[in-house]
Design a protein around this motif. Structure first.
Motif, PDB file in Angstrom:
ATOM      1  N   PHE A   1      -1.244  10.918   9.431  1.00 31.10           N
ATOM      2  CA  PHE A   1      -0.248  11.407   8.477  1.00 31.10           C
ATOM      3  C   PHE A   1      -0.205  10.515   7.236  1.00 31.10           C
ATOM      4  O   PHE A   1      -0.290  10.993   6.098  1.00 31.10           O
ATOM      5  CB  PHE A   1       1.129  11.464   9.130  1.00 31.10           C
ATOM      6  N   HIS A   2      -0.092   9.204   7.448  1.00 29.72           N
ATOM      7  CA  HIS A   2       0.001   8.292   6.307  1.00 29.72           C
ATOM      8  C   HIS A   2      -1.314   8.240   5.530  1.00 29.72           C
ATOM      9  O   HIS A   2      -1.305   8.073   4.301  1.00 29.72           O
ATOM     10  CB  HIS A   2       0.415   6.903   6.789  1.00 29.72           C
ATOM     11  N   ALA A   3      -2.443   8.396   6.233  1.00 30.06           N
ATOM     12  CA  ALA A   3      -3.732   8.433   5.558  1.00 30.06           C
ATOM     13  C   ALA A   3      -3.836   9.654   4.654  1.00 30.06           C
ATOM     14  O   ALA A   3      -4.399   9.581   3.554  1.00 30.06           O
ATOM     15  CB  ALA A   3      -4.861   8.433   6.579  1.00 30.06           C
ATOM     16  N   LYS A   4      -3.272  10.777   5.104  1.00 35.18           N
ATOM     17  CA  LYS A   4      -3.271  11.988   4.276  1.00 35.18           C
ATOM     18  C   LYS A   4      -2.497  11.760   2.979  1.00 35.18           C
ATOM     19  O   LYS A   4      -2.935  12.184   1.904  1.00 35.18           O
ATOM     20  CB  LYS A   4      -2.656  13.155   5.059  1.00 35.18           C
ATOM     21  N   LEU A   5      -1.356  11.087   3.083  1.00 34.51           N
ATOM     22  CA  LEU A   5      -0.587  10.771   1.875  1.00 34.51           C
ATOM     23  C   LEU A   5      -1.418   9.910   0.927  1.00 34.51           C
ATOM     24  O   LEU A   5      -1.443  10.150  -0.285  1.00 34.51           O
ATOM     25  CB  LEU A   5       0.709  10.050   2.241  1.00 34.51           C
ATOM     26  N   ALA A   6      -2.095   8.905   1.496  1.00 31.39           N
ATOM     27  CA  ALA A   6      -2.919   8.029   0.660  1.00 31.39           C
ATOM     28  C   ALA A   6      -4.051   8.810   0.000  1.00 31.39           C
ATOM     29  O   ALA A   6      -4.380   8.590  -1.171  1.00 31.39           O
ATOM     30  CB  ALA A   6      -3.484   6.880   1.492  1.00 31.39           C
ATOM     31  N   GLU A   7      -4.670   9.717   0.739  1.00 34.14           N
ATOM     32  CA  GLU A   7      -5.765  10.522   0.189  1.00 34.14           C
ATOM     33  C   GLU A   7      -5.299  11.370  -0.994  1.00 34.14           C
ATOM     34  O   GLU A   7      -6.059  11.600  -1.937  1.00 34.14           O
ATOM     35  CB  GLU A   7      -6.345  11.420   1.276  1.00 34.14           C
ATOM     36  N   LEU A   8      -4.049  11.819  -0.958  1.00 34.32           N
ATOM     37  CA  LEU A   8      -3.526  12.659  -2.039  1.00 34.32           C
ATOM     38  C   LEU A   8      -3.371  11.898  -3.349  1.00 34.32           C
ATOM     39  O   LEU A   8      -3.251  12.508  -4.408  1.00 34.32           O
ATOM     40  CB  LEU A   8      -2.193  13.273  -1.620  1.00 34.32           C
ATOM     41  N   THR A   9      -3.380  10.556  -3.294  1.00 31.50           N
ATOM     42  CA  THR A   9      -3.333   9.776  -4.531  1.00 31.50           C
ATOM     43  C   THR A   9      -4.679   9.773  -5.239  1.00 31.50           C
ATOM     44  O   THR A   9      -4.767   9.390  -6.405  1.00 31.50           O
ATOM     45  CB  THR A   9      -2.933   8.314  -4.259  1.00 31.50           C
ATOM     46  N   GLU A  10      -5.741  10.152  -4.491  1.00 31.43           N
ATOM     47  CA  GLU A  10      -7.104  10.140  -5.000  1.00 31.43           C
ATOM     48  C   GLU A  10      -7.530   8.739  -5.436  1.00 31.43           C
ATOM     49  O   GLU A  10      -8.309   8.565  -6.379  1.00 31.43           O
ATOM     50  CB  GLU A  10      -7.270  11.144  -6.150  1.00 31.43           C
ATOM     51  N   CYS A  11      -7.023   7.735  -4.716  1.00 31.72           N
ATOM     52  CA  CYS A  11      -7.393   6.330  -4.943  1.00 31.72           C
ATOM     53  C   CYS A  11      -8.088   5.802  -3.688  1.00 31.72           C
ATOM     54  O   CYS A  11      -7.407   5.427  -2.721  1.00 31.72           O
ATOM     55  CB  CYS A  11      -6.164   5.486  -5.259  1.00 31.72           C
ATOM     56  N   PRO A  12      -9.413   5.765  -3.672  1.00 35.10           N
ATOM     57  CA  PRO A  12     -10.151   5.322  -2.476  1.00 35.10           C
ATOM     58  C   PRO A  12      -9.755   3.927  -1.993  1.00 35.10           C
ATOM     59  O   PRO A  12      -9.781   3.654  -0.793  1.00 35.10           O
ATOM     60  CB  PRO A  12     -11.614   5.362  -2.934  1.00 35.10           C
ATOM     61  N   SER A  13      -9.402   3.028  -2.904  1.00 34.93           N
ATOM     62  CA  SER A  13      -9.041   1.669  -2.496  1.00 34.93           C
ATOM     63  C   SER A  13      -7.784   1.662  -1.643  1.00 34.93           C
ATOM     64  O   SER A  13      -7.672   0.880  -0.687  1.00 34.93           O
ATOM     65  CB  SER A  13      -8.842   0.776  -3.726  1.00 34.93           C
ATOM     66  N   LEU A  14      -6.818   2.513  -1.960  1.00 36.19           N
ATOM     67  CA  LEU A  14      -5.605   2.614  -1.152  1.00 36.19           C
ATOM     68  C   LEU A  14      -5.923   3.175   0.225  1.00 36.19           C
ATOM     69  O   LEU A  14      -5.393   2.701   1.237  1.00 36.19           O
ATOM     70  CB  LEU A  14      -4.571   3.492  -1.854  1.00 36.19           C
TER      71      LEU A  14
ATOM     72  N   ILE B   1       0.832  -1.209   0.000  1.00 37.76           N
ATOM     73  CA  ILE B   1       0.000   0.000   0.000  1.00 37.76           C
ATOM     74  C   ILE B   1       0.862   1.252   0.000  1.00 37.76           C
ATOM     75  O   ILE B   1       0.728   2.134  -0.857  1.00 37.76           O
ATOM     76  CB  ILE B   1      -0.925   0.026   1.230  1.00 37.76           C
ATOM     77  N   GLU B   2       1.764   1.337   0.978  1.00 38.63           N
ATOM     78  CA  GLU B   2       2.512   2.584   1.148  1.00 38.63           C
ATOM     79  C   GLU B   2       3.579   2.767   0.072  1.00 38.63           C
ATOM     80  O   GLU B   2       3.929   3.904  -0.270  1.00 38.63           O
ATOM     81  CB  GLU B   2       3.106   2.635   2.555  1.00 38.63           C
ATOM     82  N   SER B   3       4.095   1.675  -0.477  1.00 38.74           N
ATOM     83  CA  SER B   3       5.032   1.804  -1.593  1.00 38.74           C
ATOM     84  C   SER B   3       4.321   2.404  -2.802  1.00 38.74           C
ATOM     85  O   SER B   3       4.871   3.282  -3.486  1.00 38.74           O
ATOM     86  CB  SER B   3       5.622   0.440  -1.961  1.00 38.74           C
ATOM     87  N   GLN B   4       3.101   1.929  -3.061  1.00 32.58           N
ATOM     88  CA  GLN B   4       2.357   2.472  -4.198  1.00 32.58           C
ATOM     89  C   GLN B   4       1.997   3.935  -3.966  1.00 32.58           C
ATOM     90  O   GLN B   4       2.067   4.754  -4.890  1.00 32.58           O
ATOM     91  CB  GLN B   4       1.088   1.646  -4.437  1.00 32.58           C
ATOM     92  N   VAL B   5       1.602   4.278  -2.750  1.00 33.19           N
ATOM     93  CA  VAL B   5       1.305   5.674  -2.426  1.00 33.19           C
ATOM     94  C   VAL B   5       2.523   6.550  -2.694  1.00 33.19           C
ATOM     95  O   VAL B   5       2.428   7.607  -3.333  1.00 33.19           O
ATOM     96  CB  VAL B   5       0.861   5.812  -0.960  1.00 33.19           C
ATOM     97  N   ALA B   6       3.682   6.118  -2.211  1.00 28.88           N
ATOM     98  CA  ALA B   6       4.909   6.907  -2.378  1.00 28.88           C
ATOM     99  C   ALA B   6       5.271   7.066  -3.845  1.00 28.88           C
ATOM    100  O   ALA B   6       5.658   8.153  -4.297  1.00 28.88           O
ATOM    101  CB  ALA B   6       6.056   6.251  -1.620  1.00 28.88           C
ATOM    102  N   ARG B   7       5.152   5.996  -4.610  1.00 32.43           N
ATOM    103  CA  ARG B   7       5.479   6.065  -6.045  1.00 32.43           C
ATOM    104  C   ARG B   7       4.549   7.024  -6.774  1.00 32.43           C
ATOM    105  O   ARG B   7       4.990   7.810  -7.628  1.00 32.43           O
ATOM    106  CB  ARG B   7       5.402   4.680  -6.671  1.00 32.43           C
ATOM    107  N   MET B   8       3.275   6.970  -6.444  1.00 38.22           N
ATOM    108  CA  MET B   8       2.311   7.845  -7.110  1.00 38.22           C
ATOM    109  C   MET B   8       2.556   9.310  -6.767  1.00 38.22           C
ATOM    110  O   MET B   8       2.492  10.187  -7.638  1.00 38.22           O
ATOM    111  CB  MET B   8       0.892   7.436  -6.734  1.00 38.22           C
ATOM    112  N   LEU B   9       2.845   9.580  -5.494  1.00 38.59           N
ATOM    113  CA  LEU B   9       3.089  10.968  -5.097  1.00 38.59           C
ATOM    114  C   LEU B   9       4.396  11.497  -5.684  1.00 38.59           C
ATOM    115  O   LEU B   9       4.482  12.665  -6.064  1.00 38.59           O
ATOM    116  CB  LEU B   9       3.114  11.084  -3.570  1.00 38.59           C
ATOM    117  N   ALA B  10       5.403  10.631  -5.769  1.00 37.59           N
ATOM    118  CA  ALA B  10       6.679  11.056  -6.357  1.00 37.59           C
ATOM    119  C   ALA B  10       6.532  11.343  -7.848  1.00 37.59           C
ATOM    120  O   ALA B  10       7.225  12.205  -8.392  1.00 37.59           O
ATOM    121  CB  ALA B  10       7.740   9.984  -6.128  1.00 37.59           C
ATOM    122  N   SER B  11       5.620  10.626  -8.479  1.00 33.05           N
ATOM    123  CA  SER B  11       5.411  10.815  -9.921  1.00 33.05           C
ATOM    124  C   SER B  11       4.487  11.986 -10.225  1.00 33.05           C
ATOM    125  O   SER B  11       4.417  12.447 -11.364  1.00 33.05           O
ATOM    126  CB  SER B  11       4.811   9.537 -10.534  1.00 33.05           C
ATOM    127  N   GLY B  12       3.774  12.454  -9.216  1.00 35.94           N
ATOM    128  CA  GLY B  12       2.810  13.528  -9.414  1.00 35.94           C
ATOM    129  C   GLY B  12       3.427  14.908  -9.210  1.00 35.94           C
ATOM    130  O   GLY B  12       4.638  15.067  -9.071  1.00 35.94           O
TER     131      GLY B  12
END
Length: 221
Positions: free
Chosen positions: A138-151, A90-101
């Motif tokens: 904090f980590h939930a906020k990062l996940a929310e920024l991906t705009e992916c509800p499943s994450l 979960i958190e690896s995908q969140v980090a990759r998406m935020l780094a790419s955004g």
């Protein structure tokens, strides 16, 4: 009888009570949860208790087996390994998406400020329940920024298990002898994510999660 809050169903009330008692350690890992006992404990009838146990099973705190009924999830090494593998994914995908955004600068500033507060809380109060909740926010906020509800949803369910696991863990001691003090920092983690390099961000997440001493060694590398 337990008192319901406004607009709270009997099933929601039962869920809330049972969930709290699991996370607080009153209901132990692997302990059976009979319908009659749960009804008496929560002050609601059997049918809402059944609904509550189904929801707790979906949240990953309760497991049900044919002919055996429901019980609090067991904290076996296999279960912990499985849940930490999920958290890494979960958190690896969140980090990759935020780094790419392209996060706005004001959002980055707000995240850094939140990270500083979390880091200070960890240094002061370590892994108390309130600290874990702040860490999750904090980590939930990062996940929310991906705009992916499943994450976001998967991270929430995994957090409940971590609350249960950390509540039973013996590795969070007051000596603060973390084996990777840099990686425990949420400010450091954000700087790695803000680098814009998805691989660097993912590696940072792996180090950050591994800085929790309960992480199974097979998942660190």
């Amino acid at each position: 009888m337990a008192k319901k809050k406004d607009n709270q169903s009997a099933a929601d009330l039962a869920f809330s009570i049972i969930c709290d008692k699991i996370l607080e350690g009153e209901l132990k890992p692997a302990q059976r949860l009979t319908l009659r006992e749960m009804s008496q404990m929560t002050g609601v009838s059997i049918i809402p208790v059944i609904d509550a146990l189904h929801k707790l099973e979906n949240e990953g705190l309760v497991e049900s087996r044919p002919y055996l009924g429901s019980s609090v999830i067991s904290l076996t090494s296999e279960t912990k390994r499985d849940r930490y593998a999920l958290r890494l994914a979960i958190e690896s995908q969140v980090a990759r998406m935020l780094a790419s955004g392209n996060l706005r600068e004001d959002v980055k500033y707000q995240l850094i400020e939140q990270a500083r507060v979390v880091d200070q809380q960890i240094q002061t109060n370590e892994m108390a329940r309130a600290t874990l909740e702040m860490n999750y926010s904090f980590h939930a906020k990062l996940a929310e920024l991906t705009e992916c509800p499943s994450l976001v949803d998967a991270l929430r369910r995994d957090h409940l298990f971590l609350l249960l696991e950390w509540q039973k863990a013996s590795h969070w001691q007051k000596d603060k002898n973390y084996h990777d003090k840099e990686a425990i920092s949420h400010v450091w983690l954000l700087k790695e994510i803000f680098s814009g390099d998805p691989l660097r961000a993912e590696n940072a997440v792996r180090r950050h999660i591994a800085s929790a001493k309960s992480l199974p060694e097979q998942l660190i590398s």
